[in-house]
Design a protein around this motif. Structure first.
Motif, PDB file in Angstrom:
ATOM      1  N   GLY C 200       0.871  -1.130   0.123  1.00 40.06           N
ATOM      2  CA  GLY C 200      -0.128   0.065  -0.079  1.00 40.06           C
ATOM      3  C   GLY C 200       0.837   1.344  -0.019  1.00 40.06           C
ATOM      4  O   GLY C 200       2.019   1.095   0.115  1.00 40.06           O
ATOM      5  N   ILE C 201       0.030   2.492  -0.434  1.00 37.45           N
ATOM      6  CA  ILE C 201       0.679   3.549  -0.206  1.00 37.45           C
ATOM      7  C   ILE C 201       1.325   4.037   1.016  1.00 37.45           C
ATOM      8  O   ILE C 201       2.386   4.747   1.031  1.00 37.45           O
ATOM      9  N   GLY C 202       0.773   3.663   2.112  1.00 36.89           N
ATOM     10  CA  GLY C 202       1.128   4.235   3.273  1.00 36.89           C
ATOM     11  C   GLY C 202       2.524   3.694   3.504  1.00 36.89           C
ATOM     12  O   GLY C 202       3.365   4.330   4.266  1.00 36.89           O
ATOM     13  N   TYR C 203       2.722   2.635   3.159  1.00 39.84           N
ATOM     14  CA  TYR C 203       4.014   1.799   3.392  1.00 39.84           C
ATOM     15  C   TYR C 203       5.264   2.310   2.668  1.00 39.84           C
ATOM     16  O   TYR C 203       6.137   2.483   3.177  1.00 39.84           O
ATOM     17  N   SER C 204       4.737   2.856   1.286  1.00 38.75           N
ATOM     18  CA  SER C 204       5.556   3.314   0.531  1.00 38.75           C
ATOM     19  C   SER C 204       6.103   4.723   1.194  1.00 38.75           C
ATOM     20  O   SER C 204       7.230   5.157   1.207  1.00 38.75           O
ATOM     21  N   ILE C 205       5.178   5.392   1.696  1.00 42.56           N
ATOM     22  CA  ILE C 205       5.427   6.633   2.370  1.00 42.56           C
ATOM     23  C   ILE C 205       6.110   6.641   3.532  1.00 42.56           C
ATOM     24  O   ILE C 205       7.094   7.344   3.679  1.00 42.56           O
TER      25      ILE C 205
END
Lengths: 251, 335, 250
Positions: C200-205
């Motif tokens: 997910g994008i939260g993980y990438s952030i």
């Protein structure tokens, strides 16, 4: 019909002795809106003792709607009691009611028509002149049409007593007259109490008229006999004027 | 109001907001003088890893050098290097990879001292599955790494060095919650040897489990850890102040790690970390001493040029930076 | 409605970037503190496809989480509308659960459910459900006297009809809060991914934050914004379609 502000000074219901088949009686009703406020009713008694088209009349703010809600059991009075001679429900309808807009008025009326009353419904639709409204949703109707549709659905239900609180507001005079005349014929054996500010209409069509007076006046309720005009009947202008005068003086 | 006028008004409003913000920003931290209190932003929250910093502040080493220093805790949401550039901090602590990454993006930074001579970032593992004596012993194990952090870079370098490819080890994405390691789901867990490792080992040993630390330095990977950094501007404008700061700071560190002052150091630690038992704090302090002042190592604060060169090379190899940054030019030992 | 939403988002995003760039050049900050347009562009080219997939992944979880939270809010809000002991108990329990910050509950969730899809889903639903629950409770416990009176006094009122009337009369409120809660569902999923997830994008952030890479974060924000605008726009559109079908009005 009999009415009184103080039960000790007046007999609540003279017709009681006759054991009328249809009667609604309020005895010593007391009620206040808030604990701190002045009572709107104190030992108020009122009785309608015949089937037919009656009225509860009076100026704005005297408590007509409150009294109607007490009669039908929606509000519990602080003191006193309401008794009826029959077991049929007392229905109360008012002019601000709405039908849900998720279906047409015709569909709603069909859904609330008890078995065997489709014929009555069709007759009332014609009398109330709302056939063009059946394909429309309630929100799209005029105020007068809305009030007629609303009243009609109540008339299809089981009831012994029906209180119509401004139920024909915004309906033109001619249609109102037609409706009242037909109601009187179709529901001869029921008791309908009409709450309205229309002096002429009440005096002309109602039989027992209870004039509810302001809090400062005693007695709170004055009884007037109306002209109770029927379909085939002709109005007696002098008698009508007399009734109207009585009502005005009482109010 | 018609649509066209509405749009024009919206654009005008947006332009005004922009102008006001720009003007507000223009007068922000730029003109900060260093006459007053110096802000020193640590890398992490208060624990044994910052005992020297706290000692220097608490025991008046900075004051004795004529400096008023406010030591501020770091944390995952703090970035000392960014604060240095923005002028919110005058000195900060960061690891070499952070510094190299910032320099690669043009941040004007100078490294003035290196606190840890041995990188405390190591991996804790249970010895039940066998000791890790050579890199090949990592094969078949589940290794915890924090994606994006320096432990990922270090572990990938080690694996590449040993020629261990994908499929021979399994990675597990690490967070602050140790449960996967404690439950045995992960074999190697990245820890700071002087802090987390102490209480985790204590916990596991009480459960009858033996543990050991996997030290990347033993396998030739010297990845530099906590170092003291300042802005190029401060360094150039006031080298004397920088020197005084570093001198006082290192004196504080030296005293804090001196066995003679252990009681006082522990008292300071106790003030900022009330939850950790004293015996754990004591062990943490002892291990910190070995990492900051190794017995046969260089003097306290020495910048390990070779270590920095290697760190830069590793980061280049791992694609963490796109081109060499000549990090050695940013290293200005103040000893 | 949808293009306007996206256009408005782009305007806000652009304004934000302009503010950051004016900060950068006003204070002569390096690319490390605030990336320049060139770095931003290069980063966008580099991470756009990967982040787009991440956002899509997050959106999927957010969508399911939102549906879950709507079901949950209705399941609690409908019995909770009554003034009985049970209704009050449900309300109190719902409020209490919400009173705990999600970061405090998250570790328990991860221990019980691991750090995969289910944890993300549950956290997203928990963050998203409360405003929906409040609206449902508000709507369901407020009688629509003018409509309900007939059904009550003729003895026709059933709980299903009561719920239907109140939902219908407050359809606009409900659809608005559901569309609005999409933001919370997305934010909830991102928070969950940020705290603990491997996708997910939260993980990438989170990874970008570890590396102090603001350029990547800005690209992620752009994608989240676009995705959310489209999602909210679609929800609003669906809401108006439902309303149109139910009320028969345009």
């Amino acid at each position: 019909m009999a009415a009184a502000g103080r039960p000790s000074s007046r007999r609540a219901c003279p017709a009681e002795r006759k054991r009328s088949p249809m009667r609604i009686e309020c005895r010593n009703i007391s009620y206040r809106y808030h604990a701190e406020s002045e009572p709107i009713f104190e030992n108020l008694s009122l009785c309608y003792d015949q089937p037919g088209f009656h009225a509860l009349f009076g100026p704005s703010g005297v408590g007509k709607t409150t009294l109607a809600r007490i009669i039908c059991g929606e509000i519990q009075p602080a003191g006193g009691s309401v008794t009826t001679s029959r077991t049929e429900p007392i229905l109360y309808t008012y002019n601000l009611e709405r039908l849900p807009d998720w279906a047409t008025t015709g569909r709603h009326l069909e859904r609330v028509t008890p078995d065997g009353r489709a014929g009555l419904r069709e007759s009332l639709v014609d009398i109330f002149d709302i056939r063009p409204c059946l394909d429309q949703r309630f929100g799209g109707l005029s105020l007068g049409q809305q009030n007629r549709v609303n009243l009609l659905r109540y008339l299809l239900q089981d009831f012994g007593f029906l209180i119509m609180d401004e139920s024909l507001a915004n309906v033109d005079e001619k249609t109102r007259e037609t409706i009242i005349m037909h109601l009187k014929e179709l529901f001869r054996d029921r008791m309908i109490i009409y709450i309205s500010h229309n002096l002429v209409e009440v005096a002309r069509f109602c039989r027992q008229i209870a004039v509810l007076r302001s809090v400062s006046k005693q007695p709170r309720i004055v009884r007037v006999t109306g002209q109770d005009l029927r379909l085939e009947g002709r109005p007696d202008r002098t008698a009508l004027e007399k009734t109207m005068l009585e009502m005005m003086n009482a109010a | 109001m018609n649509g066209k006028t509405g749009k024009r008004n919206s654009l005008l409003a947006a332009a005004w907001i922009l102008i006001v913000l720009t003007l507000a920003v223009a007068g922000a931290p730029e003109g900060r003088a260093w006459a007053g209190t110096l802000n020193y932003r640590l890398k992490w929250i208060y624990n044994a890893s910052v005992i020297g910093d706290l000692y220097a502040s608490g025991k008046g080493y900075f004051r004795a050098a004529g400096l008023e220093v406010k030591v501020r805790p770091g944390g995952p949401e703090r970035d000392a290097l960014r604060e240095l550039e923005l002028g919110y901090a005058d000195f900060g602590v960061a690891s070499a990879d952070q510094v190299i990454r910032a320099v690669a993006k043009g941040a004007p930074l100078v490294v003035v001292a290196q606190l840890f001579q041995v990188n405390p970032l190591q991996w804790l593992y249970r010895t039940g599955k066998g000791m890790i004596r050579k890199l090949d012993d990592l094969k078949g194990r589940t290794i915890g790494i924090t994606y994006g952090k320096n432990d990922e870079i270090i572990m990938r370098t080690l694996l590449a060095k040993a020629g261990i490819g994908r499929g021979q080890v399994e990675f597990y994405s690490v967070r602050l919650d140790y449960t996967p390691f404690l439950r045995g789901k992960v074999d190697l867990w990245p820890v700071y040897a002087n802090t987390q490792a102490v209480f985790l080992r204590d916990k596991l040993s009480r459960a009858g489990e033996e543990t050991a630390l996997f030290v990347p330095g033993d396998f030739g990977v010297r990845f530099v850890a906590n170092s003291v950094v300042t802005s190029e501007k401060l360094f150039k404008r006031n080298p004397e102040l920088v020197k005084r700061f570093v001198g006082a700071l290192l004196a504080g560190w030296k005293a804090a790690l001196d066995v003679k002052h252990q009681k006082e150091a522990l008292a300071i630690l106790r003030q900022v970390d009330r939850d950790t038992p004293l015996r754990i704090l004591k062990t943490q302090l002892e291990i910190t001493r070995r990492l900051v002042m190794p017995r046969s190592g260089p003097p306290l604060g020495t910048i390990d040029f070779e270590g920095w060169r290697q760190t830069e090379r590793i980061m280049l190899e791992q694609g963490q930076i796109k081109a060499p940054v000549k990090i050695l030019s940013c290293l200005k030992p103040m000893l | 409605m949808l293009p306007r939403r996206i256009y408005q988002f782009f305007l806000i995003y652009l304004l934000g970037i302009l503010v950051l760039l004016s900060l950068k050049y006003g204070l002569q900050l390096s690319d490390y503190v605030i990336p320049g347009p060139k770095t931003l562009w290069q980063t966008a080219l580099e991470v756009f496809p990967r982040y787009a997939l991440d956002v899509w992944n997050t959106l999927q979880v957010a969508l399911i989480g939102q549906v879950m939270s709507i079901v949950l809010a209705l399941a609690i809000g409908i019995p909770g509308r009554s003034t009985t002991w049970f209704g009050n108990f449900i309300k109190a329990a719902a409020y209490n659960v919400q009173a705990y910050p999600i970061v405090a509950i998250a570790p328990i969730i991860f221990i019980l459910l691991g750090d995969g899809f289910l944890s993300r889903l549950l956290i997203a639903a928990m963050i998203c459900y409360f405003p929906i629950l409040l609206t449902v409770l508000g709507v369901m416990s407020e009688p629509v006297a003018d409509v309900e009176h007939f059904y009550r006094c003729t003895g026709r009122m059933r709980w299903q009809l009561e719920v239907k009337i109140r939902a219908f009369e407050n359809l606009h409120k409900l659809t608005t809060v559901i569309a609005g809660s999409a933001t919370l569902a997305m934010a909830g999923t991102i928070v969950a991914e940020f705290i603990a997830a491997n996708a997910g994008i939260g993980y990438s952030i989170r990874i970008a934050l570890y590396q102090s890479d603001l350029a990547r974060i800005l690209v992620a924000l752009l994608l989240i914004g676009i995705c959310l605008s489209v999602y909210q726009g679609l929800l609003e559109h669906t809401g108006s379609l439902v309303k149109k079908a139910w009320t028969g009005s345009a």
